[in-house]
Design a protein around this motif. Structure first.
Motif, mmCIF file in Angstrom:
data_model
loop_
_atom_site.group_PDB
_atom_site.id
_atom_site.type_symbol
_atom_site.label_atom_id
_atom_site.label_comp_id
_atom_site.label_asym_id
_atom_site.label_seq_id
_atom_site.Cartn_x
_atom_site.Cartn_y
_atom_site.Cartn_z
ATOM 1 N N ALA A 81 0.817 -1.582 -0.226
ATOM 2 C CA ALA A 81 -0.115 0.108 -0.026
ATOM 3 C C ALA A 81 0.780 1.249 0.158
ATOM 4 O O ALA A 81 0.490 2.180 0.986
ATOM 5 C CB ALA A 81 -0.725 -0.262 0.604
ATOM 6 N N ASP A 82 1.318 1.579 -1.352
ATOM 7 C CA ASP A 82 2.297 2.609 -1.174
ATOM 8 C C ASP A 82 2.103 3.386 -2.609
ATOM 9 O O ASP A 82 3.007 4.978 -2.622
ATOM 10 C CB ASP A 82 3.953 1.798 -1.680
ATOM 11 N N GLY A 83 1.321 3.626 -3.209
ATOM 12 C CA GLY A 83 0.900 4.479 -3.966
ATOM 13 C C GLY A 83 1.340 4.248 -5.105
ATOM 14 O O GLY A 83 1.162 4.956 -6.236
ATOM 15 N N SER A 122 1.685 11.792 0.855
ATOM 16 C CA SER A 122 2.211 11.046 0.107
ATOM 17 C C SER A 122 1.836 10.151 -1.527
ATOM 18 O O SER A 122 0.481 10.281 -0.842
ATOM 19 C CB SER A 122 3.316 9.701 0.842
ATOM 20 N N GLY A 123 1.662 9.360 -2.097
ATOM 21 C CA GLY A 123 1.275 8.904 -3.055
ATOM 22 C C GLY A 123 0.291 7.609 -2.474
ATOM 23 O O GLY A 123 -0.645 7.591 -2.701
ATOM 24 N N GLY A 124 1.104 7.160 -1.524
ATOM 25 C CA GLY A 124 -0.041 6.048 -0.738
ATOM 26 C C GLY A 124 -0.823 6.502 -0.010
ATOM 27 O O GLY A 124 -2.201 5.927 0.270
ATOM 28 N N PRO A 153 6.504 5.744 -2.657
ATOM 29 C CA PRO A 153 7.194 4.772 -3.244
ATOM 30 C C PRO A 153 8.361 5.502 -3.917
ATOM 31 O O PRO A 153 8.470 5.326 -4.813
ATOM 32 C CB PRO A 153 5.807 4.003 -4.015
ATOM 33 N N VAL A 154 9.170 4.020 -3.908
ATOM 34 C CA VAL A 154 10.516 3.820 -4.870
ATOM 35 C C VAL A 154 10.347 3.525 -5.820
ATOM 36 O O VAL A 154 11.163 2.883 -6.775
ATOM 37 C CB VAL A 154 11.437 3.013 -4.189
ATOM 38 N N ALA A 155 9.744 1.943 -6.684
ATOM 39 C CA ALA A 155 9.660 2.009 -7.679
ATOM 40 C C ALA A 155 8.435 0.664 -7.799
ATOM 41 O O ALA A 155 7.320 0.865 -7.103
ATOM 42 C CB ALA A 155 10.429 0.299 -7.897
#
Length: 354
Positions: A81-83, A122-124, A153-155
């Motif tokens: 759940a990080d977007g 943040s996106g998440g 999110p990183v990727a």
């Protein structure tokens, strides 16, 4: 006696914890949550047409699932759940299971950018705040939890991590188990289909609802998924689709198979138990929306989520239908006595696009 005194002391101590009073006069359990009240108002105005349980609310809930389920408790997959499905949409929208998500992300992305600039959301946090707020616009829904503080999110997540309606029950249960969910929790999360509609399974009939009360969060979905299917007038069934005897309604192949499989059939037997459905759904969503996150570093900002309107129930058979029209696989629990709505057989209208 000693335990009773200790419990009393703890209760009094908790009662002394002051809630934060925000500049708008609202209160929250933590002052860091205060800016989210404005974010919720912004979402309601710019995404949910002033607070409607419409296409955007349905889509926001769908996006939370497609974002979070891209995760494995064994590692080696996405960040949960990080977007990532929003931030890296150019990549993840290419996944077969994300057909139709482009409409959601294109609508949400500029709203996310605005809130990210205003408050650093943040996106998440955006994806899962929007999902909770949109769901709250639907009468009968539970008031979902919201935790603040997901890192960017990183990727992008890898492909083939999202269950599809053409998958077998075994494949669906295995994918969910890999993300940490039991078969019962799979059915609990299926409750979301009560406010869902299909745009991409059969593109000739966009906005096709999965039950006859698409703008109410209720157990109608678990009643109508048991209806013995026939063909849509003038439409051939598409892969993943089992046609409903209710004109204008779609049943997903995966939903129907889950309703008939011995591993899951009895978990759908919540037909007239709205409280059980919503309580279980809230708990399962709290788990889903924090997959891959360090919950110890998140702040509970559930106070900012609107309180949904009450369930207007009870559920009923649609006009001209009765228990005789059902294909019931669970025999361990007695099927409830339900009334039938008066009138001719219905034809459901598509859910209008925003």
């Amino acid at each position: 006696m000693a335990f009773t005194r200790l419990a009393t002391i703890v209760s009094l101590a908790l009662g002394l914890i002051e809630r934060a009073t925000c500049t708008n006069g609202k209160t929250a359990g933590n002052a860091v949550c205060c800016p989210l009240f404005d974010a919720v108002d912004f979402l309601q105005t710019n995404l949910f047409d002033g607070g409607e349980c419409g296409e955007e609310a349905h889509s926001a809930l769908r996006l939370t699932f497609h974002d979070a389920i891209e995760f494995s408790i064994h590692g080696g997959m996405g960040g949960g759940a990080d977007g990532s499905i929003l931030v890296f949409n150019a990549t993840e929208l290419q996944f077969h299971a994300n057909r139709g998500i482009d409409d959601i992300t294109s609508r949400q992305f500029p709203v996310f950018q605005a809130l990210n600039e205003q408050s650093g959301l943040s996106g998440g946090d955006f994806v899962h705040l929007a999902g909770a707020v949109g769901t709250a616009n639907c009468p009968g829904a539970p008031r979902l939890e919201f935790m603040l503080g997901r890192l960017a999110p990183v990727a992008p997540a890898p492909d083939l991590t999202i269950p599809e309606p053409t998958d077998t029950v075994t494949a669906i249960l295995a994918r969910f188990a890999d993300a940490g969910f039991s078969p019962e929790e799979v059915i609990v999360l299926l409750s979301s289909h009560t406010i869902a509609a299909a745009d991409d399974i059969d593109t000739t009939i966009p906005g096709t609802p999965f039950d006859s009360t698409v703008n109410t969060f209720d157990t109608q979905i678990f009643l109508e998924v048991l209806l013995k299917g026939t063909l849509f007038p003038g439409n051939d069934p598409q892969p993943g689709e089992i046609t409903s005897p209710i004109a204008g309604e779609m049943l997903l192949q995966s939903d129907f198979l889950l309703s008939q499989d011995s591993r899951t059939a009895c978990f759908l037997a919540v037909h007239d138990n709205q409280e059980r459905m919503t309580t279980q759904f809230k708990a399962a969503m709290a788990k889903l929306q924090t997959l891959g996150q360090n919950t110890a570093s998140l702040v509970d900002c559930s106070d900012v989520i609107p309180v949904p309107a009450p369930f207007p129930g009870p559920i009923k058979f649609p006009p001209s239908f009765s228990k005789a029209d059902l294909q019931i696989a669970c025999t361990q629990e007695a099927f409830p006595s339900l009334a039938t709505v008066a009138g001719p057989a219905p034809t459901l209208a598509p859910v209008p696009a925003s």
